[in-house]
Design a protein around this motif. Structure first.
Motif, short mmCIF file in Angstrom:
data_model
loop_
_atom_site.label_atom_id
_atom_site.label_comp_id
_atom_site.label_asym_id
_atom_site.label_seq_id
_atom_site.Cartn_x
_atom_site.Cartn_y
_atom_site.Cartn_z
N PHE A 98 -0.40 1.10 -11.88
CA PHE A 98 -1.09 -0.19 -12.08
C PHE A 98 -1.56 -0.76 -10.74
N MET A 99 -0.67 -0.78 -9.77
CA MET A 99 -1.01 -1.33 -8.46
C MET A 99 -2.12 -0.52 -7.79
N ARG A 100 -2.09 0.79 -8.00
CA ARG A 100 -3.09 1.65 -7.39
C ARG A 100 -4.47 1.45 -8.05
N LYS A 101 -4.48 1.46 -9.38
CA LYS A 101 -5.75 1.42 -10.10
C LYS A 101 -6.40 0.05 -10.09
N THR A 102 -5.62 -1.01 -9.96
CA THR A 102 -6.22 -2.36 -9.89
C THR A 102 -6.73 -2.67 -8.49
N GLY A 103 -6.36 -1.85 -7.52
CA GLY A 103 -6.82 -2.07 -6.15
C GLY A 103 -5.88 -2.91 -5.31
N LEU A 104 -4.76 -3.31 -5.88
CA LEU A 104 -3.82 -4.15 -5.13
C LEU A 104 -3.20 -3.40 -3.95
N PHE A 105 -2.84 -2.14 -4.18
CA PHE A 105 -2.28 -1.35 -3.07
C PHE A 105 -3.28 -1.26 -1.93
N ASP A 106 -4.53 -1.00 -2.27
CA ASP A 106 -5.57 -0.85 -1.26
C ASP A 106 -5.75 -2.15 -0.48
N MET A 107 -5.80 -3.27 -1.19
CA MET A 107 -5.99 -4.56 -0.54
C MET A 107 -4.84 -4.87 0.42
N ILE A 108 -3.61 -4.64 -0.03
CA ILE A 108 -2.44 -4.98 0.78
C ILE A 108 -2.27 -4.02 1.95
N ASN B 145 -4.46 -2.16 3.47
CA ASN B 145 -5.55 -2.22 4.45
C ASN B 145 -5.66 -3.58 5.12
N HIS B 146 -4.62 -4.40 4.94
CA HIS B 146 -4.53 -5.68 5.67
C HIS B 146 -5.70 -6.61 5.37
N LEU B 147 -6.21 -6.56 4.13
CA LEU B 147 -7.30 -7.45 3.76
C LEU B 147 -6.81 -8.89 3.61
N VAL B 148 -5.49 -9.05 3.47
CA VAL B 148 -4.87 -10.37 3.49
C VAL B 148 -3.74 -10.34 4.50
N ASN B 149 -3.48 -11.48 5.11
CA ASN B 149 -2.43 -11.54 6.12
C ASN B 149 -1.12 -12.11 5.59
N ASN B 150 -1.19 -12.82 4.48
CA ASN B 150 0.00 -13.44 3.93
C ASN B 150 -0.22 -13.64 2.43
N LEU C 4 7.28 -9.35 -0.72
CA LEU C 4 6.17 -8.41 -0.84
C LEU C 4 5.30 -8.38 0.42
N ASN C 5 5.43 -9.39 1.26
CA ASN C 5 4.64 -9.42 2.49
C ASN C 5 4.90 -8.23 3.39
N CYS C 6 6.08 -7.64 3.26
CA CYS C 6 6.39 -6.51 4.12
C CYS C 6 5.55 -5.28 3.78
N LEU C 7 4.82 -5.33 2.66
CA LEU C 7 3.94 -4.24 2.29
C LEU C 7 2.61 -4.30 3.01
N ILE C 8 2.28 -5.45 3.59
CA ILE C 8 0.98 -5.61 4.25
C ILE C 8 0.86 -4.65 5.43
N GLY C 9 -0.18 -3.84 5.39
CA GLY C 9 -0.42 -2.86 6.45
C GLY C 9 0.46 -1.63 6.37
N SER C 10 1.26 -1.49 5.31
CA SER C 10 2.17 -0.35 5.19
C SER C 10 1.42 0.97 5.10
N LYS C 11 1.91 1.97 5.83
CA LYS C 11 1.31 3.31 5.79
C LYS C 11 1.87 4.13 4.63
N SER C 12 2.97 3.67 4.05
CA SER C 12 3.58 4.36 2.90
C SER C 12 3.85 3.31 1.82
N ILE C 13 2.80 2.63 1.41
CA ILE C 13 2.95 1.46 0.56
C ILE C 13 3.56 1.79 -0.80
N GLU C 14 3.26 2.96 -1.37
CA GLU C 14 3.80 3.27 -2.69
C GLU C 14 5.31 3.48 -2.64
N GLU C 15 5.77 4.16 -1.60
CA GLU C 15 7.21 4.35 -1.45
C GLU C 15 7.91 3.03 -1.15
N ASP C 16 7.30 2.22 -0.29
CA ASP C 16 7.89 0.92 0.05
C ASP C 16 7.91 0.00 -1.16
#
Length: 227
Positions: free
Chosen positions: A107-117, A119-124, A43-55
């Motif tokens: 679920f990922m969108r509404k809980t804010g997980l997509f946004d956190m991942i 927008n690079h709010l975590v690095n790992n 799942l780390n490959c999603l960090i900073g993704s510009k197309s996170i939902e598709e990925d």
């Protein structure tokens, strides 16, 4: 009758019984993260993704086991999470998919997980999970404190000359005490309706004592006096 100097007595008290391993059980924390470390790294490959939902969709389709990491990212134990809003109520299962990938994206969108991942709010995510596990483990301090208090009380019992399973016993219910020494303790158990348990029971020539311990102190009772 001699008087007791309570100031001197209280001065010998320690402010806490906490030992070094009371605060966090790091062995358990690391073990819990290690069990999902591979999935977290995928799942780390999603960090900073510009197309996170598709990925995310591609990952879940190819590696559905990665879903079991999601509850921990929200500091939730277990594999089921209930969520509702004006669009409906859902009980998500993160061990065995019970909805479409699209719904898990919701679920990922509404809980804010997509946004956190994204927008690079975590690095790992593995490091992030380690932090969450550390926080969750703090809830176990009450249990660890209880065990430490029991161990401390037992040390004093042994130091007083009592021998385990001979004249002191651990974790005995009233019914066990009644059967072992043929005594009636129904007054303490509301005529047998309550299953009361003592952490320690001490048997002397003239008395049976029941001791209850907890992290904040404890108490004792004289259960029976023998002639």
């Amino acid at each position: 009758m001699t008087s007791r100097d309570f100031d001197q007595w209280l001065s010998k008290f320690r402010p806490s019984i906490s030992s070094y391993d009371y605060y966090i059980d790091f062995e358990k924390v690391v073990k819990n993260v290690e069990e999902i470390k591979i999935e977290l790294n995928i799942l780390n490959c999603l960090i900073g993704s510009k197309s996170i939902e598709e990925d995310f969709e591609k990952i879940v389709i190819k590696y559905p086991e990665t879903l079991r990491c999601i509850p921990l990212l929200l500091a939730v134990r277990g594999y089921e999470i209930y969520a509702q809003d004006e669009e409906g109520a859902f009980l998500y299962n993160f061990k065995e998919m019970n909805y479409s990938v699209e719904q898990y994206k919701v679920f990922m969108r509404k809980t804010g997980l997509f946004d956190m991942i994204a927008n690079h709010l975590v690095n790992n995510l593995a490091d992030y999970a380690l932090g969450i596990e550390t926080g969750l483990d703090s809830n176990g301090r009450k249990n660890r404190g209880g065990h430490q208090m029991e161990n401390l009380v037992e040390k004093y019992i042994v130091a007083a000359g009592f021998e385990k399973d001979t004249d002191y016993f651990k974790e005995m219910y009233l019914k066990d005490i009644e059967e072992k020494w043929d005594i009636d303790l129904s007054a303490l158990s509301n005529q047998g309706k309550a299953a009361k348990r003592f952490d320690f029971v001490i048997k002397t020539d003239k008395m049976i004592y029941g001791i209850e311990t907890n992290f904040y102190g404890g108490g004792g009772s004289k259960l029976n006096e023998t002639a």
